[in-house]
Scaffold this active site. Structure first.
Site, PDB file in Angstrom:
ATOM      1  N   SER A  36       0.831  -1.188   0.000  1.00  0.00           N
ATOM      2  CA  SER A  36       0.000   0.000   0.000  1.00  0.00           C
ATOM      3  C   SER A  36       0.877   1.252   0.000  1.00  0.00           C
ATOM      4  O   SER A  36       1.660   1.458  -0.916  1.00  0.00           O
ATOM      5  CB  SER A  36      -0.956  -0.056   1.193  1.00  0.00           C
ATOM      6  OG  SER A  36      -2.013   0.830   1.039  1.00  0.00           O
ATOM      7  N   ASP A  93     -10.093  -3.143  -5.177  1.00  0.00           N
ATOM      8  CA  ASP A  93      -9.443  -2.270  -4.191  1.00  0.00           C
ATOM      9  C   ASP A  93      -9.966  -0.843  -4.348  1.00  0.00           C
ATOM     10  O   ASP A  93      -9.908  -0.267  -5.435  1.00  0.00           O
ATOM     11  CB  ASP A  93      -7.928  -2.303  -4.416  1.00  0.00           C
ATOM     12  CG  ASP A  93      -7.143  -1.680  -3.269  1.00  0.00           C
ATOM     13  OD1 ASP A  93      -7.726  -0.893  -2.502  1.00  0.00           O
ATOM     14  OD2 ASP A  93      -5.943  -1.977  -3.155  1.00  0.00           O
ATOM     15  N   HIS A 101      -8.310  -4.561  -1.298  1.00  0.00           N
ATOM     16  CA  HIS A 101      -7.043  -4.069  -0.769  1.00  0.00           C
ATOM     17  C   HIS A 101      -6.353  -5.095   0.125  1.00  0.00           C
ATOM     18  O   HIS A 101      -5.132  -5.099   0.219  1.00  0.00           O
ATOM     19  CB  HIS A 101      -7.287  -2.782   0.015  1.00  0.00           C
ATOM     20  CG  HIS A 101      -6.044  -2.020   0.348  1.00  0.00           C
ATOM     21  ND1 HIS A 101      -5.276  -1.390  -0.604  1.00  0.00           N
ATOM     22  CD2 HIS A 101      -5.423  -1.780   1.530  1.00  0.00           C
ATOM     23  CE1 HIS A 101      -4.247  -0.782  -0.031  1.00  0.00           C
ATOM     24  NE2 HIS A 101      -4.310  -1.019   1.269  1.00  0.00           N
TER      25      HIS A 101
END
Length: 741
Positions: A563, A648, A683
């Protein structure tokens, strides 16, 4: 090993469609902008993603025996049939159960033999012949049968222990549906709440408070829902119209109040709701003041307020009476070297979770009787821990009890749950996660080292390795993890899957770079906005230190970040590709400038205080100078594996997809570049516990083989198929051998 000889397979090469973007006289050209598809249904885009996945599968096919071996190792360490440490709520113990061969958990409870809150650290749920029957409230395995992805984001028991409200996501896009069921009969109560977040709290036994999101998925409204009524008639308690702020919920430990916080990255203010009269609506507790961050707890006739400001950057603790909230008094003053991370209130005690010198700690204060004045706190008792580096986490505890429950682990100590008697000082280990397969914590060494950043700042590095395999002469492979954003702390905790690296002679390390919160608030401030590059140079300095001190060499140094940590990986790959042998970037934030210029997508507006607003010239050019996609160069790069999730909502799949496409076209080496996009996840990758192990196995097989053989591009799979490397005769295998992005 598959002995079939197959021709080499070239990697996918995405088509180029010129897309021009100009600002402040600066022209940027993105030839792969077409890969962004907000609907995630464009056939051409999906076809390209399928091609990338197929190429990754093909390229890794020669490593399949190793991948399967690593998966078997990781699964073999799991005690598949197990329960979590039971949590006492009134007359019941609540816990989760896992079953052998099942991906998901069961949510269970059992009636306690004694009534009331736990009074002793030795209070334990009986599971023997005298135990009362177990009741399965919800079986996620049954619920997940019809879905590729299934996760429960909230599981909230009503105060009277009769109902439960749970939030489920069946896609991975973090848009939840809330169901309420009777716990005994498991029958639905009313209609589900749809299109909500997982932020959910009970307001008494007959009402729920929840939040919904706007078109850019920002939690902007908080609602009151009365059981038995339609969602359409729910009352909106507050609407946050400022696009920089998002709403969140919290229940007081006393269960008498709910707190609604509206927060940006630097400012937070709080409303409170009296649970006994939810229809009266919200009341302001702490006002909105730019740069002031407050969070609140309740005990008796006082609110306890944790307050951060520019002057009190590591927070101070204040108190005020319920009937005069503006009149506050400091009871725990600001300390420049000690950060107040959080607090937890009990009827007779205050627990303060603090950080000093990069490590968390717990300090406990005894409070006067409820109703008596609370003066400045002194003489707190701080708990001691054995490991030199470790992590701590809060747990649910009964407000009326003197028993504090907390979670502890280190890089060699599996997650452990402790009950601590705050009166006697007695601590009892309630549960340590079982690790099968012959795991012995004494075989591993943990330590902390300090690297020197270019500006002289000392950067802590947490390290673990197996003492009987590692030589520390520069010949050992090393896996270095980094994050460094949002004031998040990547504390040294137990990573069970990493044992498959450690037991092959790898060293596992975490660089606690600026932008995180490990060393206090200033550590964060010095790694954001126009100081963001400190995050990257800190990581490079940490890597160089590990090479200099002969923990590894450049040829055996591998790195990972997810991320916002993926942004870190992308930036350092552009800056110092020569320093690393291999890199893994999970759901990486690669296209910083384009994303932060687009206020129509999730997270952009709320994160201008984190990265900067590139509509301002200074921020535009600063962000462009490090944005991974904008800084790809015609140079050699190490072997790279990049992962993404199609659904995501935090980092769009198109960011890593564009990075891969551009890098393939520009880079000058023939090292492997792989891209894996999970088409049924978001995600946080796949939802099943064994499915996640498959992802770890892919990652570690990639790392091990890259370090070991350093094969090039599409030739690696061909080498296996022609028998140039025989996986079945790997005689060296035991010698060489965690709303923001």
């Amino acid at each position: 090993m598959n002995s079939t000889i197959s021709p080499s397979r070239p990697p996918p090469m995405a088509k180029k469609v010129k897309h021009e973007m100009e600002m402040f006289g600066d022209l940027r050209i993105d030839n792969y902008y077409w890969l962004r598809d907000d609907s995630r249904s464009d056939p051409e885009v999906l076809s390209y993603l399928h091609e990338e996945n197929a190429y990754t599968d093909y390229s890794m096919s020669g490593f399949k025996p190793l991948q399967d071996q690593i998966y078997a190792e990781m699964r073999g360490r799991l005690k598949e049939d197990d329960i979590t440490a039971p949590i006492r709520r009134g007359p019941y113990y609540y816990y989760k159960r896992t079953l052998e061969g099942k991906e998901y958990v069961q949510h269970c409870r059992r009636l306690a033999s004694n009534i009331g809150a736990p009074t002793s650290v030795y209070d334990t749920m009986s599971t023997g012949s005298d135990a009362l029957p177990e009741h399965v409230i919800l079986d996620e395995n049954v619920k997940a049968q019809e879905h590729v992805y299934y996760i429960i984001g909230a599981f909230k028991v009503s105060p009277n222990n009769k109902l439960v409200a749970y939030a489920e996501d069946t896609k991975g896009d973090e848009i939840f549906t809330v169901h309420v069921i009777d716990m005994e009969s498991r029958t639905p109560v009313g209609m589900p709440l749809v299109g909500v977040t997982s932020d959910l709290e009970w307001a008494g036994d007959e009402a729920l408070v929840y939040t919904t999101r706007d078109e850019i998925l920002r939690p902007d409204k908080v609602w009151l829902h009365k059981l038995g009524t339609e969602q359409a008639v729910d009352s909106c308690l507050y609407h946050e119209k400022d696009e920089m702020f998002s709403l969140f919920l919290a229940a007081s430990e006393s269960k008498k109040f709910l707190f609604v916080t509206s927060e940006s990255k630097i400012t937070r203010f709080v409303f409170y709701l009296d649970v006994s009269n939810p229809g009266n609506g919200l009341n302001v507790l702490t006002p909105r003041l730019d740069g002031i961050d407050t969070s609140v707890s309740h005990r008796g006739n006082h609110f306890f307020i944790q307050r951060r400001s520019d002057e009190c950057f590591n927070s101070e603790l204040l108190i005020c009476s319920l009937d005069n909230t503006p009149d506050t008094k400091v009871i725990l003053p600001h300390r420049p070297s000690v950060k107040i991370q959080d607090i937890q209130l009990f009827s007779d005690h205050l627990v303060v979770y603090e950080r000093e010198n990069g490590l968390p700690r717990i300090t406990i204060y005894r409070l006067p009787a409820i109703g008596e004045p609370v003066e400045r706190l002194e003489g707190g008792r701080t708990l001691d821990f054995v490991d030199p580096i470790y992590s701590l986490a809060m747990s649910v505890s009964e407000f009326s009890s003197s028993i504090l429950r907390f979670h502890y682990s280190s890089m060699r100590t599996p997650p452990s749950v402790y009950d601590y008697d705050m009166n006697s000082g007695v601590s009892v280990l309630k549960k340590t996660k079982t690790v099968l397969g012959g795991f012995d914590s004494t075989n591993y060494i943990t330590e902390r080292q300090w690297a020197t950043a270019p500006d002289g700042t000392q950067i802590p590095i947490s390290i673990v390795y197996r003492k009987d395999l590692v030589k520390l002469d520069g010949s050992d492979p090393l896996f270095l993890y980094g994050y460094g954003s949002y004031e998040m702390c990547k504390d040294p905790s137990f990573e069970e899957s990493s044992l498959s690296l450690l037991d092959r002679g790898f060293i596992y390390a975490v660089a606690h770079v600026r932008g995180g919160g490990e060393m206090g608030r200033q550590w964060y401030e010095n790694g954001k906005l126009l100081k963001k590059k400190n995050t990257f140079t800190d990581f490079i300095a940490s890597a160089e230190y590990l090479v200099e001190k002969k923990y590894c060499s450049k040829e055996k140094l591998c790195i990972e970040g997810r991320s916002a940590g993926g942004l870190l990986i992308g930036a350092v790959l552009n800056m110092r590709p020569d320093l690393f042998k291999a890199a893994v970037a999970g759901v990486p934030f690669f296209d910083v400038l384009t994303t932060m210029l687009d206020p129509t997508i999730p997270l952009t507006t709320s994160e201008w205080e984190e990265w900067g607003d590139p509509r301002e010239k200074e921020f535009y050019f600063y962000m462009k100078s490090y944005s991974p996609l904008d800084n790809i160069k015609a140079q050699n790069y190490p072997a790279i594996l990049i992962t993404a999730g199609l659904h995501d909502t935090r980092v769009m799949y198109s960011e890593p997809a564009k990075f891969v496409a551009k890098l393939r076209d520009v880079k000058t080496d023939d090292n492997v570049l792989l891209f894996k996009c999970e088409l049924g996840a978001g995600h946080f990758s796949k939802s099943g516990r064994f499915e996640r192990l498959q992802e770890h196995a892919l990652k570690y097989a990639f790392i091990v083989k890259t370090v070991k053989y350093g094969l090039k591009g599409r030739l690696q799979a061909v080498a296996f198929k022609y028998g140039l490397i025989c996986e079945g005769h790997d005689s060296e295998s035991f010698v060489v051998h965690r709303f923001m992005r």
